[in-house]
Enzyme design. Structure first.
Site, PDB file in Angstrom:
ATOM      1  CG  ASP A  21      24.469   3.082  12.857  1.00  0.00           C
ATOM      2  OD1 ASP A  21      23.277   2.883  13.167  1.00  0.00           O
ATOM      3  OD2 ASP A  21      25.008   4.204  12.930  1.00  0.00           O
ATOM      4  N   GLY A  22      22.630   1.686  10.633  1.00  0.00           N
ATOM      5  CA  GLY A  22      21.984   2.159   9.404  1.00  0.00           C
ATOM      6  C   GLY A  22      20.736   1.383   9.016  1.00  0.00           C
ATOM      7  NE  ARG A  25      21.372   6.285   9.593  1.00  0.00           N
ATOM      8  CZ  ARG A  25      22.684   6.155   9.727  1.00  0.00           C
ATOM      9  NH1 ARG A  25      23.495   6.851   8.983  1.00  0.00           N
ATOM     10  NH2 ARG A  25      23.174   5.323  10.625  1.00  0.00           N
ATOM     11  CD1 TRP A  26      19.281  -0.340   2.867  1.00  0.00           C
ATOM     12  CD2 TRP A  26      17.494  -1.248   3.867  1.00  0.00           C
ATOM     13  NE1 TRP A  26      18.774  -1.300   2.028  1.00  0.00           N
ATOM     14  CE2 TRP A  26      17.677  -1.881   2.617  1.00  0.00           C
ATOM     15  CE3 TRP A  26      16.432  -1.664   4.677  1.00  0.00           C
ATOM     16  CZ2 TRP A  26      16.841  -2.895   2.159  1.00  0.00           C
ATOM     17  CZ3 TRP A  26      15.604  -2.671   4.219  1.00  0.00           C
ATOM     18  CH2 TRP A  26      15.802  -3.274   2.978  1.00  0.00           C
ATOM     19  NE  ARG A  34      14.042   2.943  14.107  1.00  0.00           N
ATOM     20  CZ  ARG A  34      15.250   3.414  13.813  1.00  0.00           C
ATOM     21  NH1 ARG A  34      15.409   4.352  12.909  1.00  0.00           N
ATOM     22  NH2 ARG A  34      16.306   2.952  14.447  1.00  0.00           N
ATOM     23  CD  GLU A  68      24.563   3.170  26.078  1.00  0.00           C
ATOM     24  OE1 GLU A  68      24.878   2.346  25.199  1.00  0.00           O
ATOM     25  OE2 GLU A  68      25.127   3.229  27.195  1.00  0.00           O
ATOM     26  CG  ASN A  69      20.363  -0.048  21.028  1.00  0.00           C
ATOM     27  OD1 ASN A  69      21.083  -0.928  20.549  1.00  0.00           O
ATOM     28  ND2 ASN A  69      20.429   1.209  20.608  1.00  0.00           N
ATOM     29  NE  ARG A  72      17.822   2.319  18.743  1.00  0.00           N
ATOM     30  CZ  ARG A  72      18.312   2.232  17.534  1.00  0.00           C
ATOM     31  NH1 ARG A  72      17.671   1.549  16.619  1.00  0.00           N
ATOM     32  NH2 ARG A  72      19.443   2.812  17.204  1.00  0.00           N
ATOM     33  NE  ARG A 192      28.372   4.059  14.001  1.00  0.00           N
ATOM     34  CZ  ARG A 192      27.929   4.314  15.218  1.00  0.00           C
ATOM     35  NH1 ARG A 192      28.758   4.299  16.221  1.00  0.00           N
ATOM     36  NH2 ARG A 192      26.658   4.595  15.438  1.00  0.00           N
ATOM     37  CB  SER A 200      28.132   3.775  19.680  1.00  0.00           C
ATOM     38  OG  SER A 200      27.920   4.805  18.765  1.00  0.00           O
TER      39      SER A 200
HETATM   40  C1  FPP Z   1      21.493   0.019  14.359  1.00  0.00           C
HETATM   41  O1  FPP Z   1      20.765   0.595  13.281  1.00  0.00           O
HETATM   42  C2  FPP Z   1      21.068  -1.349  14.568  1.00  0.00           C
HETATM   43  C3  FPP Z   1      20.597  -1.869  15.739  1.00  0.00           C
HETATM   44  C4  FPP Z   1      20.446  -1.062  16.967  1.00  0.00           C
HETATM   45  C5  FPP Z   1      20.165  -3.262  15.867  1.00  0.00           C
HETATM   46  C6  FPP Z   1      20.959  -4.250  15.087  1.00  0.00           C
HETATM   47  C7  FPP Z   1      20.082  -5.442  14.879  1.00  0.00           C
HETATM   48  C8  FPP Z   1      20.133  -6.285  13.821  1.00  0.00           C
HETATM   49  C9  FPP Z   1      21.170  -6.242  12.765  1.00  0.00           C
HETATM   50  C10 FPP Z   1      19.089  -7.336  13.666  1.00  0.00           C
HETATM   51  C11 FPP Z   1      19.329  -8.562  14.499  1.00  0.00           C
HETATM   52  C12 FPP Z   1      18.687  -8.404  15.803  1.00  0.00           C
HETATM   53  C13 FPP Z   1      19.269  -8.605  16.986  1.00  0.00           C
HETATM   54  C14 FPP Z   1      18.585  -8.190  18.226  1.00  0.00           C
HETATM   55  C15 FPP Z   1      20.601  -9.233  17.087  1.00  0.00           C
HETATM   56  P1  FPP Z   1      19.795   1.832  13.589  1.00  0.00           P
HETATM   57  O2  FPP Z   1      18.436   1.294  13.882  1.00  0.00           O
HETATM   58  O3  FPP Z   1      20.393   2.678  14.668  1.00  0.00           O
HETATM   59  O4  FPP Z   1      19.845   2.563  12.205  1.00  0.00           O
HETATM   60  P2  FPP Z   1      19.722   4.144  11.988  1.00  0.00           P
HETATM   61  O5  FPP Z   1      20.941   4.776  12.592  1.00  0.00           O
HETATM   62  O6  FPP Z   1      19.700   4.250  10.497  1.00  0.00           O
HETATM   63  O7  FPP Z   1      18.432   4.592  12.616  1.00  0.00           O
END
Ligand code: FPP
Length: 261
Positions: A21-22, A25-26, A34, A68-69, A72, A192, A200
């Site tokens: 996760d993150g 935000r990163w 994103r 759930e993704n 997006r 996580r 989640s």
């Molecule tokens: C969560 O961060 C990350 C994901 C939903 C995707 C993870 C994907 C990768 C590490 C890249 C490789 C790609 C695949 C399809 C294997 P977030 O986007 O929810 O971060 P946030 O909470 O900061 O918005």
């Protein structure tokens, strides 16, 4: 292997599951899109294979895309699919060199053709590798996995001669056998990243006795040191699986002695 090495290895988790996760935000903090965050995240995914191999871990499962993704923005979903189809073929030879078997969990049947093709190719090419399993969880949901198992059980129950007996004998072990996930070990350590403290819908069944570890580092910035900290923390925990601390301590004393006898 000496008994002290044996004892040490008991403290290395066999199956480490990671909620990466993150990324968003990163990226935002760097003034990037994103999708750029996901691209950097994909690079960490590649690094983590090496770090896990070095640590002697047997299985790493990564939450790449949840059920759930799909909610997006369309562009982000399409970007993730393209990323998958692009990076996976580039990783096959490295997985071969390192003897890593690539597996997936989740229903990828609705993924774009190129992504499905890349997944099939990676799975087929690495099918005989045995040093470590890399399990990418895609369109994966822990609840869905259990529902699928219940559905398959009900179909078999429908054909059972003694329905009452079949139902009375239903146990976690039997239901698990209907979840069709051969070779997936119970999760020992669930990490996580990104500072949130949630599961989640990841590994709801397999993580029943997992040790949970939450890291504040956003996934694209995750480092070998971050993983080492999580593994050290894991090694310091007492895993009781419902027993008392005294019982566990007696077993830990007896088992290494039995092994070295
Ligand atoms: C969560 O961060 C990350 C994901 C939903 C995707 C993870 C994907 C990768 C590490 C890249 C490789 C790609 C695949 C399809 C294997 P977030 O986007 O929810 O971060 P946030 O909470 O900061 O918005």
């Amino acid at each position: 292997m000496s008994s002290s090495e044996d004892q040490l290895n008991q403290h290395v988790p066999q199956h480490v599951a990671i909620i990466m996760d993150g990324n968003g935000r990163w990226a935002k903090a760097q003034g990037l899109s994103r999708l750029e965050g996901h691209k950097q995240g994909a690079k960490r995914l590649r690094d983590v294979i090496q770090w896990a191999l070095d640590a002697g871990i047997k299985q790493v499962s990564l939450y790449g895309f949840s059920t759930e993704n799909w909610k997006r923005p369309k562009l982000e979903v399409a970007g993730l699919m393209t990323l998958l189809a692009t990076i996976l073929p580039l990783e096959i030879s490295r997985m071969q060199d390192k003897d890593v078997r690539f597996l997936t969990l989740g229903d990828t049947s609705k993924f774009p053709w190129l992504a499905r093709k890349a997944l099939e190719k990676a799975k087929n090419a690495t099918a005989k590798n045995t040093t470590m399993d890399l399990i990418l969880c895609l369109n994966y949901g822990g609840q869905q996995e259990i529902v699928d198992g219940v559905r398959r059980f009900c179909l078999s129950w429908d054909e059972a001669e003694d329905k009452a007996k079949t139902l009375a004998e239903l146990s976690p072990e039997i239901l698990y056998s209907f979840m069709q996930r051969d070779g997936v070990l119970p999760v020992d350590l669930l990490i996580r990243t990104g500072g949130e403290k949630r599961i989640s819908n990841f590994h709801l069944w397999d993580a029943a006795y997992a040790e949970l570890y939450f890291s504040d580092t956003n996934w694209p910035a995750y480092s070998r040191d971050d993983l080492t900290q999580a593994l050290d923390d894991y090694a310091s925990r007492e895993r009781r699986f419902g027993k008392t601390s005294e019982q566990v301590q007696i077993e830990e004393k007896v088992i290494p002695e039995e092994k070295s006898a």
